[in-house]
Design a protein around this motif. Structure first.
Motif, PDB file in Angstrom:
ATOM      1  N   ASN A 124       0.050  -9.458 -10.209  1.00 29.84           N
ATOM      2  CA  ASN A 124      -0.496  -9.937  -8.936  1.00 29.84           C
ATOM      3  C   ASN A 124       0.077 -11.281  -8.537  1.00 29.84           C
ATOM      4  O   ASN A 124       0.135 -11.627  -7.344  1.00 29.84           O
ATOM      5  N   ASP A 177      -4.398  -0.763 -11.474  1.00 29.54           N
ATOM      6  CA  ASP A 177      -4.885   0.552 -11.094  1.00 29.54           C
ATOM      7  C   ASP A 177      -4.950   0.566  -9.571  1.00 29.54           C
ATOM      8  O   ASP A 177      -4.529  -0.397  -8.915  1.00 29.54           O
ATOM      9  N   GLU A 178      -5.447   1.650  -8.992  1.00 27.51           N
ATOM     10  CA  GLU A 178      -5.472   1.739  -7.526  1.00 27.51           C
ATOM     11  C   GLU A 178      -6.263   0.588  -6.918  1.00 27.51           C
ATOM     12  O   GLU A 178      -5.863   0.020  -5.889  1.00 27.51           O
ATOM     13  N   ALA A 179      -7.387   0.257  -7.537  1.00 27.34           N
ATOM     14  CA  ALA A 179      -8.225  -0.814  -6.994  1.00 27.34           C
ATOM     15  C   ALA A 179      -7.508  -2.157  -7.056  1.00 27.34           C
ATOM     16  O   ALA A 179      -7.589  -2.961  -6.109  1.00 27.34           O
ATOM     17  N   ARG A 180      -6.797  -2.415  -8.138  1.00 29.04           N
ATOM     18  CA  ARG A 180      -6.100  -3.699  -8.255  1.00 29.04           C
ATOM     19  C   ARG A 180      -4.913  -3.779  -7.300  1.00 29.04           C
ATOM     20  O   ARG A 180      -4.619  -4.852  -6.758  1.00 29.04           O
ATOM     21  N   ARG A 224       0.836  -1.210   0.000  1.00 27.50           N
ATOM     22  CA  ARG A 224       0.000   0.000   0.000  1.00 27.50           C
ATOM     23  C   ARG A 224       0.870   1.259   0.000  1.00 27.50           C
ATOM     24  O   ARG A 224       0.593   2.217  -0.727  1.00 27.50           O
ATOM     25  N   GLU A 279      -4.780  -2.284  -4.423  1.00 26.00           N
ATOM     26  CA  GLU A 279      -5.432  -2.527  -3.129  1.00 26.00           C
ATOM     27  C   GLU A 279      -5.879  -3.978  -3.033  1.00 26.00           C
ATOM     28  O   GLU A 279      -5.773  -4.605  -1.964  1.00 26.00           O
ATOM     29  N   GLY A 280      -6.376  -4.538  -4.142  1.00 28.57           N
ATOM     30  CA  GLY A 280      -6.754  -5.950  -4.147  1.00 28.57           C
ATOM     31  C   GLY A 280      -5.574  -6.857  -3.879  1.00 28.57           C
ATOM     32  O   GLY A 280      -5.697  -7.882  -3.187  1.00 28.57           O
ATOM     33  N   LYS A 318      -4.901  -6.615  -0.181  1.00 35.64           N
ATOM     34  CA  LYS A 318      -5.927  -7.355   0.563  1.00 35.64           C
ATOM     35  C   LYS A 318      -5.710  -8.863   0.427  1.00 35.64           C
ATOM     36  O   LYS A 318      -5.968  -9.621   1.372  1.00 35.64           O
TER      37      LYS A 318
END
Length: 428
Positions: free
Chosen positions: A138, A83-86, A50, A88-89, A92
């Motif tokens: 990822n 992107d930001e969401a990925r 993060r 963050e994923g 997580k």
């Protein structure tokens, strides 16, 4: 933050051997850690990802620019993009792995034999795992986190497409381990895109690598399975089938089929072939086709399917054997469950298959007769994922029959040893 860089003129063979030696030393150090230590390391990695999000996204933007310049297709670009969401994923996902029950030291079985010996089978790490993968950043974090959770050291070799993104991720991960006083060489990235590096990994690095896990296209996996001198956990294509039975609920069928194909077309759990029972094809296939086309999917049908939906493109034999990883779906009309079973038996890669029916007898027959790693009843094939199975993440979907099968999570990255306790017994 510690980022590995090769010496300017380092000999590749020696560089790779040193990675192996570092990984073996880290593996031994991991064996002395507690479950809480590994959890602490994983939580630190999630926080570090993060904190490094801007650096990771900047590196990914460079990867994406280079990938577009190379003319990579839409499926590859989707796998590569962050992107930001990925991001963050990804963080997580690491946190989810940190919350898993630690698999090391689990007593798998225990019994006493007539001699009075007390025998226990206990889970232990595999050791050093080499992971070879292509364009999905990822995987860098998922693989590193799962190996750490299971007490294994990881040597990661990403594809050139994701090299910058993976370096940024590994830099954050190693920095977090170092800050926590844990062995940062538990997660290493091969510091070159030289293709010879893969050959060195497959050789086993003089016994330093215990298992290879390939994650990518057919060419990569076939090469690994052919050339590896160490055991391999891997799969070929995800030729996933969805069979819609005559007893299917029409609304469920439309929703599941569209999701199975179109939610994300570039993942291995995406459906590639739709099989529709001839008993309901005249009424249900047009509805399925309309919904798929509205979502942007190209349909390629056999003669029976095209007789019902004429604007489908003709399917060739190659279509039944193709993992499109794109908004393209092969469609066939089959005669009931037996027709579906025959088609799947002929063309399946052993990854994931779906049956949509309200007839439990049909579902039971499908589960009993189809020999794939993952079978789903009335659910999308896109659930073929370690995270969706409660594993936090996965290194891949194994389609072999030895050791791991299906999603490969932390528990699947262990083996076992026997602990035998006696009271002075000698064998007569």
């Amino acid at each position: 933050m510690t980022i590995q860089t090769p010496a300017p003129n380092a000999d590749l063979a020696e560089t790779m051997l040193q990675l192996g030696r570092n990984a073996r030393a880290a593996s031994r150090a991991l064996g002395k850690l507690t479950a809480d230590d590994r959890t602490r390391g994983l939580k630190a990695i999630a926080a570090a990802i993060r904190a490094a999000a801007l650096d990771i996204l900047a590196a990914n933007a460079e990867d994406m620019e280079a990938a577009r310049a190379k003319g990579l297709d839409a499926a590859m670009l989707d796998r590569l993009a962050l992107d930001e969401a990925r991001v963050e994923g990804i963080a997580k996902g690491v946190e989810a792995v940190s919350g898993l029950a630690d698999p090391i030291g689990r007593e798998l079985a225990r019994w006493t034999v007539p001699s009075g010996l007390d025998i226990a089978r206990v889970a232990v790490p595999l050791g050093v795992i080499g992971i070879i993968y292509e364009s999905r950043p990822n995987v860098t974090a998922d693989a590193g986190a799962l190996c750490l959770r299971s007490g294994n050291a990881a040597i990661l070799r990403c594809g050139s497409e994701s090299a910058r993104s993976s370096r940024a991720l590994v830099g954050a991960m190693r920095g977090a381990l170092e800050k926590e006083g844990l062995p940062q060489d538990a997660i290493q990235l091969v510091p070159t895109q030289d293709r010879e590096a893969v050959g060195h990994l497959l050789s086993g690095l003089d016994g330093e690598i215990d298992v290879i896990v390939p994650r990518g296209g057919r060419g990569l996996v076939e090469r690994v399975q052919m050339d590896a001198r160490v055991p391999v956990i891997g799969h070929l294509e995800g030729l996933c089938h969805v069979y819609v039975d005559k007893a299917a609920d029409p609304e469920k069928a439309v929703a599941i089929v569209v999701n199975a194909k179109m939610r994300r077309t570039g993942i291995c759990g995406s459906a590639e072939t739709l099989l529709v029972d001839s008993a309901i094809a005249d009424t249900l296939l047009p509805k399925l086709a309309d919904a798929l086309k509205a979502a942007g999917c190209e349909l390629r049908g056999d003669e029976r399917a095209r007789a019902i939906v004429p604007d489908m493109k003709p399917a060739t034999e190659e279509d039944w054997a193709t993992e499109y990883l794109a908004p393209i779906l092969a469609v066939a009309v089959v005669d009931g469950i037996d027709g579906a079973l025959a088609h799947i038996s002929r063309w399946s890669s052993g990854h994931t298959e779906v049956v949509i029916t309200e007839d439990q007898t049909v579902a039971d027959k499908f589960f009993a007769d189809v020999d794939s790693a993952i079978l789903l009843h009335n659910a999308s094939s896109q659930f073929a994922d370690g995270g969706e199975f409660g594993m936090g993440a996965e290194i891949g979907i194994a389609t072999g029959r030895i050791h791991a099968r299906g999603p490969v999570g932390a528990e699947q990255l262990t083996t076992y040893k026997y602990l035998v306790r006696g009271k002075g017994q000698v064998r007569p």
